[in-house]
Enzyme design. Structure first.
Site, PDB file in Angstrom:
ATOM      1  N   GLY A 205     -36.861  33.066   1.381  1.00  0.00           N
ATOM      2  CA  GLY A 205     -36.305  33.573   2.628  1.00  0.00           C
ATOM      3  C   GLY A 205     -37.377  34.119   3.555  1.00  0.00           C
ATOM      4  O   GLY A 205     -38.562  34.225   3.206  1.00  0.00           O
TER       5      GLY A 205
ATOM      6  N   CYS B 257     -34.232  22.513   3.341  1.00  0.00           N
ATOM      7  CA  CYS B 257     -34.325  23.219   4.621  1.00  0.00           C
ATOM      8  C   CYS B 257     -34.385  22.279   5.818  1.00  0.00           C
ATOM      9  O   CYS B 257     -34.183  22.708   6.953  1.00  0.00           O
ATOM     10  CB  CYS B 257     -35.539  24.140   4.633  1.00  0.00           C
ATOM     11  SG  CYS B 257     -37.091  23.300   4.265  1.00  0.00           S
TER      12      CYS B 257
ATOM     13  N   THR C  75     -32.968  27.431  -4.553  1.00  0.00           N
ATOM     14  CA  THR C  75     -32.373  26.178  -4.068  1.00  0.00           C
ATOM     15  C   THR C  75     -33.029  24.942  -4.676  1.00  0.00           C
ATOM     16  O   THR C  75     -32.364  23.933  -4.898  1.00  0.00           O
ATOM     17  CB  THR C  75     -32.488  26.114  -2.539  1.00  0.00           C
ATOM     18  OG1 THR C  75     -33.840  26.403  -2.156  1.00  0.00           O
ATOM     19  CG2 THR C  75     -31.544  27.102  -1.878  1.00  0.00           C
ATOM     20  N   ASN C  76     -34.331  24.995  -4.908  1.00  0.00           N
ATOM     21  CA  ASN C  76     -35.066  23.859  -5.485  1.00  0.00           C
ATOM     22  C   ASN C  76     -35.952  24.367  -6.622  1.00  0.00           C
ATOM     23  O   ASN C  76     -37.181  24.305  -6.549  1.00  0.00           O
ATOM     24  CB  ASN C  76     -35.938  23.183  -4.418  1.00  0.00           C
ATOM     25  CG  ASN C  76     -35.142  22.778  -3.195  1.00  0.00           C
ATOM     26  OD1 ASN C  76     -34.247  21.951  -3.269  1.00  0.00           O
ATOM     27  ND2 ASN C  76     -35.458  23.387  -2.058  1.00  0.00           N
TER      28      ASN C  76
ATOM     29  N   GLY D 107     -41.218  28.387   7.689  1.00  0.00           N
ATOM     30  CA  GLY D 107     -40.100  28.973   8.403  1.00  0.00           C
ATOM     31  C   GLY D 107     -38.793  28.272   8.090  1.00  0.00           C
ATOM     32  O   GLY D 107     -38.757  27.238   7.413  1.00  0.00           O
TER      33      GLY D 107
END
Length: 618
Positions: free
Chosen positions: A199, A250, A118-119, A217
């Site tokens: 994840g 997130c 994602t990043n 988290g």
């Protein structure tokens, strides 16, 4: 030659870690000035290539958008750099003269950096800069679907570091990363600490690797929009945050909670900000498209544009729609959109009161976002305080877009791409992770006080000499021996440690074993002198004039004496009357009695308070 992908990955990891560790043997001796020069050069290289790498990341992963990935690259190569510039991380960190303590920063070694899809480039910038700033080496493990852009970013930064004087292998990046290779990296004997972004499974693997690890988290960010807020401004910020890089951060907003009285005005404001409001049928279609296995987001929906998600769901939305908005009726598995969505899809939940809003926000955090981030838009500071104190999240943002506020773009929190969620989420820290988390602190501490003696221990400290002399005098008197006060003082002084501090005397302190030992040695020495003289010392007499009997036992000599010397002789008298006691008191003597000694009641009463009668055995 190896052909198995996992074996190739594991072998490569071993080589990369060995190279990084060898480079670190030199780099760990760099001064703060040398380290800062390397970090400045690395950050400058990142800024120069921030846009190109953003474009490469979007092209390879298909996630997010170029402008926002560029902003994240700049966050980690510019905003972060300015925040840590001047931070001391190695050598003497600070002196505490009033405490006589010096604190020294010590690097942790090789940082194992797990990078997400994602990043992919901003995470390389972030983790490399904080690792180098703290005097460490780094080995990066790319996500398989972001390998090209991650490795390209790492290569540029490694080039800059070497040009600035760092050892050439201080930055390493695995080009054949697999799950087995990543596991090998985390468990390698020369790995010092893990920075895990990914994840839940990857984070659990990091924490179970046996190495110190910083894993974070998931985020399920609730937003409380209070009646005291500037409604138009709040909605604009929410849309800005939710659309940022198509929801891949997130800490993106997930569910907005507001009182029912704001509903119509809120929906109008969302529409004015190009949010597409889903009806019930469209909401159900998006839920089916977005999730698999309950509330797990499908990989082909993560970080996709609202148009792409709508197309996958079989609905048509305007080309300029910024986000998708759906109204839900509760929190939990029966309401999938109340979970983290990793996409530009936002849920709205309307409640009856501020208290009900607090309950709903807390429930959202407990439904997959404990410890991460929450947001409140309000003008009432007392409500902000109540919200902040109650929410089980460690970033409580006020009147800001959530992604930008949580990473330090619009707030003064530590600029970071690794946001700790604390113990309630199984994380080692609740901080925004920075260079300070990748060092250990050594403390050089000087003695500032003497230790207190343990209760009941015969320590030579904190003993009042006068009280001790009095105790020894009583001890000798019980054995019928009279010694001058000057002699006793000299003997006590010789037995105690030099320069023993004096404290206030306690009444009748107990005679410790060490004192008794010193006294016995003193008596033994006196007895030895007496034995060497022509006439032995006469035994003490009692008040009755009866000749003393020969003792049948002796007090054993202390171990320090060359031989056992009998203690002074005592006389056990057959009868004690009141007159005998009065005479003993006047002469400051003891009367030794045995099992067969007859003591009159008046004699016993008179002798009691002064402990004149001493029971002895033949």
């Amino acid at each position: 030659m190896l052909h198995d992908a996992d074996l190739v990955s594991v072998q490569e990891v071993r080589e990369k870690v060995d190279k990084a560790y060898a480079a670190w043997q030199t780099y760990k001796n760099f001064t703060q000035e040398q380290i800062d020069a390397v970090v400045e050069a690395v950050a400058a290289k990142g800024r120069a290539h921030a846009r190109r790498l953003a474009e490469l990341a979007v092209r390879e992963t298909g996630m997010g958008n170029v402008e926002d990935k560029y902003a994240k690259n700049m966050l980690c190569s510019d905003t972060l750099l300015r925040a840590i510039r001047g931070m001391k991380t190695v050598g003497v960190l600070r002196e505490l003269p009033e405490q006589k303590i010096t604190e020294v920063g010590v690097p942790q070694g090789v940082v194992a950096a797990i990078c997400p899809t994602t990043n992919p480039t901003s995470t390389v910038f972030f983790k490399t800069i904080i690792a180098l700033k703290s005097g460490n080496a780094i080995v990066l493990s790319p996500h398989p679907r972001a390998r090209e852009c991650t490795c390209a970013a790492a290569a540029l930064l490694a080039e800059a570091a070497a040009e600035a004087g760092a050892p050439p292998d201080i930055i390493q990046c695995a080009t054949n990363s697999t799950l087995e290779g990543t596991q090998a990296l985390m468990k390698h004997p020369k790995t010092g600490v893990i920075l895990a972004t990914g994840g839940a499974g990857m984070v659990r693997a990091a924490y179970s690797s046996g190495k110190p690890a910083f894993g974070v988290g998931p985020g399920n960010v609730p937003v409380l929009l209070d009646v005291s807020a500037n409604l138009a401004q709040a909605v604009a910020r929410i849309v800005s945050g939710k659309s940022f890089d198509f929801g891949t951060v997130c800490s993106s907003e997930q569910t907005v909670v507001a009182e029912r009285g704001l509903r119509d005005r809120m929906l109008a404001e969302f529409k004015a900000r190009k949010a597409y409001i889903l009806n019930d049928q469209e909401r159900a279609a998006v839920e089916r498209t977005l999730f698999s296995s309950g509330t797990t987001v499908r990989a082909d929906c993560v970080g996709k544009s609202p148009q792409t998600i709508a197309q996958l769901a079989g609905i048509t939305i305007p080309a300029d729609a910024a986000i998708l908005v759906a109204e839900i009726q509760g929190v939990g598995r029966e309401h999938p959109l109340s979970a983290e969505k990793l996409s530009p899809v936002l849920a709205l939940l309307f409640v009856d009161s501020f208290e009900a809003g607090l309950d709903a926000c807390e429930a959202i955090l407990k439904f997959g976002g404990l410890g991460h981030t929450c947001v409140i838009h309000a003008g009432d500071e007392s409500k902000v305080r109540r919200f902040g104190l109650r929410m089980p999240a460690f970033r409580v943002l006020v009147n800001t877009a959530s992604p930008q506020g949580s990473v330090g773009i619009t707030t003064n929190v530590q600029p970071s791409m690794t946001l700790g969620c604390g113990a309630i989420a199984g994380n080692i820290t609740s901080d925004n992770v920075g260079p300070q988390h990748l060092i250990n602190i050594k403390r050089i501490a000087w003695a500032v006080r003497d230790p207190e003696p343990a209760p009941g221990q015969p320590a030579g400290l904190n003993i009042d000499k006068a009280a001790l002399v009095a105790a020894v005098e009583r001890y000798l008197a019980q054995r019928g021996v009279n010694v001058s006060g000057a002699t006793l003082s000299a003997a006590v002084a010789a037995a105690l440690p030099a320069q023993a501090p004096v404290v206030a005397p306690a009444p009748k302190p107990p005679l410790h074993g060490a004192v008794a030992g010193a006294v016995d040695r003193f008596l033994a020495a006196k007895q030895a002198q007496a034995t060497a003289s022509v006439e032995p010392p006469s035994a003490p007499s009692c008040g009755c004039g009866i000749k003393p009997a020969e003792p049948t036992s002796a007090v054993p000599a202390a171990p320090a004496a060359p031989a056992q010397i009998p203690a002074p002789k005592i006389e056990i008298v057959p009868f004690v009357c009141e007159a005998d006691v009065r005479e003993a008191i006047a002469k400051k003597k003891k009367i030794f009695i045995g099992p067969k000694t007859i003591v009159t009641p008046s004699a016993r009463d008179l002798a009691g308070p002064d402990e004149i009668l001493v029971r002895a055995e033949r």
